[in-house]
Design an enzyme around this catalytic site. Sequence first.
Site, PDB file in Angstrom:
ATOM      1  N   LYS A  15       0.813  -1.216   0.000  1.00  0.00           N
ATOM      2  CA  LYS A  15       0.000   0.000   0.000  1.00  0.00           C
ATOM      3  C   LYS A  15       0.847   1.267   0.000  1.00  0.00           C
ATOM      4  O   LYS A  15       0.593   2.181  -0.764  1.00  0.00           O
ATOM      5  CB  LYS A  15      -0.922   0.055   1.225  1.00  0.00           C
ATOM      6  CG  LYS A  15      -2.122  -0.827   1.148  1.00  0.00           C
ATOM      7  CD  LYS A  15      -3.145  -0.467   2.229  1.00  0.00           C
ATOM      8  CE  LYS A  15      -2.568  -0.393   3.627  1.00  0.00           C
ATOM      9  NZ  LYS A  15      -2.108  -1.665   4.172  1.00  0.00           N
ATOM     10  N   ARG A  90      -9.831   2.038   8.952  1.00  0.00           N
ATOM     11  CA  ARG A  90      -9.297   0.724   9.270  1.00  0.00           C
ATOM     12  C   ARG A  90     -10.269  -0.124  10.070  1.00  0.00           C
ATOM     13  O   ARG A  90      -9.959  -1.249  10.435  1.00  0.00           O
ATOM     14  CB  ARG A  90      -8.031   0.926  10.090  1.00  0.00           C
ATOM     15  CG  ARG A  90      -6.886   0.022   9.702  1.00  0.00           C
ATOM     16  CD  ARG A  90      -5.696   0.473  10.515  1.00  0.00           C
ATOM     17  NE  ARG A  90      -4.537  -0.332  10.351  1.00  0.00           N
ATOM     18  CZ  ARG A  90      -3.521  -0.012   9.566  1.00  0.00           C
ATOM     19  NH1 ARG A  90      -3.573   1.073   8.830  1.00  0.00           N
ATOM     20  NH2 ARG A  90      -2.461  -0.782   9.541  1.00  0.00           N
ATOM     21  N   ARG A 129      11.497  -6.740   4.521  1.00  0.00           N
ATOM     22  CA  ARG A 129      11.544  -5.293   4.698  1.00  0.00           C
ATOM     23  C   ARG A 129      12.143  -4.916   6.054  1.00  0.00           C
ATOM     24  O   ARG A 129      12.848  -3.911   6.182  1.00  0.00           O
ATOM     25  CB  ARG A 129      10.103  -4.767   4.598  1.00  0.00           C
ATOM     26  CG  ARG A 129       9.927  -3.301   4.874  1.00  0.00           C
ATOM     27  CD  ARG A 129       8.483  -2.873   4.651  1.00  0.00           C
ATOM     28  NE  ARG A 129       7.618  -3.161   5.785  1.00  0.00           N
ATOM     29  CZ  ARG A 129       6.313  -2.931   5.816  1.00  0.00           C
ATOM     30  NH1 ARG A 129       5.708  -2.442   4.752  1.00  0.00           N
ATOM     31  NH2 ARG A 129       5.594  -3.206   6.875  1.00  0.00           N
ATOM     32  N   ARG A 135      11.665  -1.454  10.773  1.00  0.00           N
ATOM     33  CA  ARG A 135      10.427  -1.083  11.472  1.00  0.00           C
ATOM     34  C   ARG A 135      10.234  -1.979  12.676  1.00  0.00           C
ATOM     35  O   ARG A 135      10.274  -3.204  12.555  1.00  0.00           O
ATOM     36  CB  ARG A 135       9.227  -1.226  10.517  1.00  0.00           C
ATOM     37  CG  ARG A 135       8.697   0.106  10.059  1.00  0.00           C
ATOM     38  CD  ARG A 135       7.579  -0.069   9.089  1.00  0.00           C
ATOM     39  NE  ARG A 135       6.345  -0.553   9.721  1.00  0.00           N
ATOM     40  CZ  ARG A 135       5.167  -0.526   9.115  1.00  0.00           C
ATOM     41  NH1 ARG A 135       5.076  -0.046   7.892  1.00  0.00           N
ATOM     42  NH2 ARG A 135       4.098  -0.974   9.722  1.00  0.00           N
ATOM     43  N   ARG A 146      -0.904  -8.062  13.359  1.00  0.00           N
ATOM     44  CA  ARG A 146      -1.441  -7.038  12.449  1.00  0.00           C
ATOM     45  C   ARG A 146      -2.348  -7.676  11.390  1.00  0.00           C
ATOM     46  O   ARG A 146      -3.376  -7.117  11.028  1.00  0.00           O
ATOM     47  CB  ARG A 146      -0.292  -6.261  11.792  1.00  0.00           C
ATOM     48  CG  ARG A 146       0.300  -5.197  12.734  1.00  0.00           C
ATOM     49  CD  ARG A 146       1.746  -4.868  12.427  1.00  0.00           C
ATOM     50  NE  ARG A 146       1.953  -4.358  11.090  1.00  0.00           N
ATOM     51  CZ  ARG A 146       3.108  -4.469  10.417  1.00  0.00           C
ATOM     52  NH1 ARG A 146       4.145  -5.076  10.972  1.00  0.00           N
ATOM     53  NH2 ARG A 146       3.211  -3.976   9.218  1.00  0.00           N
TER      54      ARG A 146
END
Length: 192
Positions: A15, A90, A129, A135, A146
């Site tokens: 996204k 969300r 990632r 992160r 998540r």
Amino acid sequence: MSARLVLLGPPGAGKGTQASRLAERLGVPAISTGDIFRANITGGTELGRKVQEYTAVGALVPDEVTNAMVRDRLAQPDAAEGFLLDGYPRNVAQVAELDAILAELGRDLDVAVEITADAEVVVERMLGRAEIEGRVDDTEPVIRHRLEVYALQTAPIADVYAERGLLVRVDGLGAVDEVTERLLSALEPHVA
Ligand code: ADP
């Protein structure tokens, strides 16, 4: 040109990457709630301190905090002609809040785009990632959480937009450029 979009899709579907590309091509600002939260956490602001405990474990930040932030952001002059929301709404309550914010501003949503991706693929992408971006919420247990939050709270909002005839689904698998082109063609009939 008006382009008022929300971008939906599971964590790791791409996204963020696609949001900035689409926003540039459509000439509207990309507004990512996740990015705004991360910038505030890094900057040590009051908002950052408030949201850190939620983002760190992959839980949703309380709606009143997120809603107020989005309300302020959408009232900024650069969002007057359009925007691309990434990461908001969300949950179903945030859909209602976005409706209210837009009604106050006298605007309508043009389209909700859902980028679809297989759960195992997105876990692999996020673990990859993590090594590059670092992160803190890209550890396997937090990623799994998540995804669970997404399935329970966020996935149902696609049905809400589908009922309104606003939903477009686009396959998120493939090269980044390919997915961007796929998104732009799917969006074309909705943004004018
Ligand atoms: P991802 O979609 O990859 O999980 P984001 O960057 O969109 O990541 O969001 C990171 C975190 O920020 C979320 O796990 C959540 O804690 C918080 N967050 C982002 N957007 C919202 C929102 N609309 N409502 C509540 N919390 C949010």
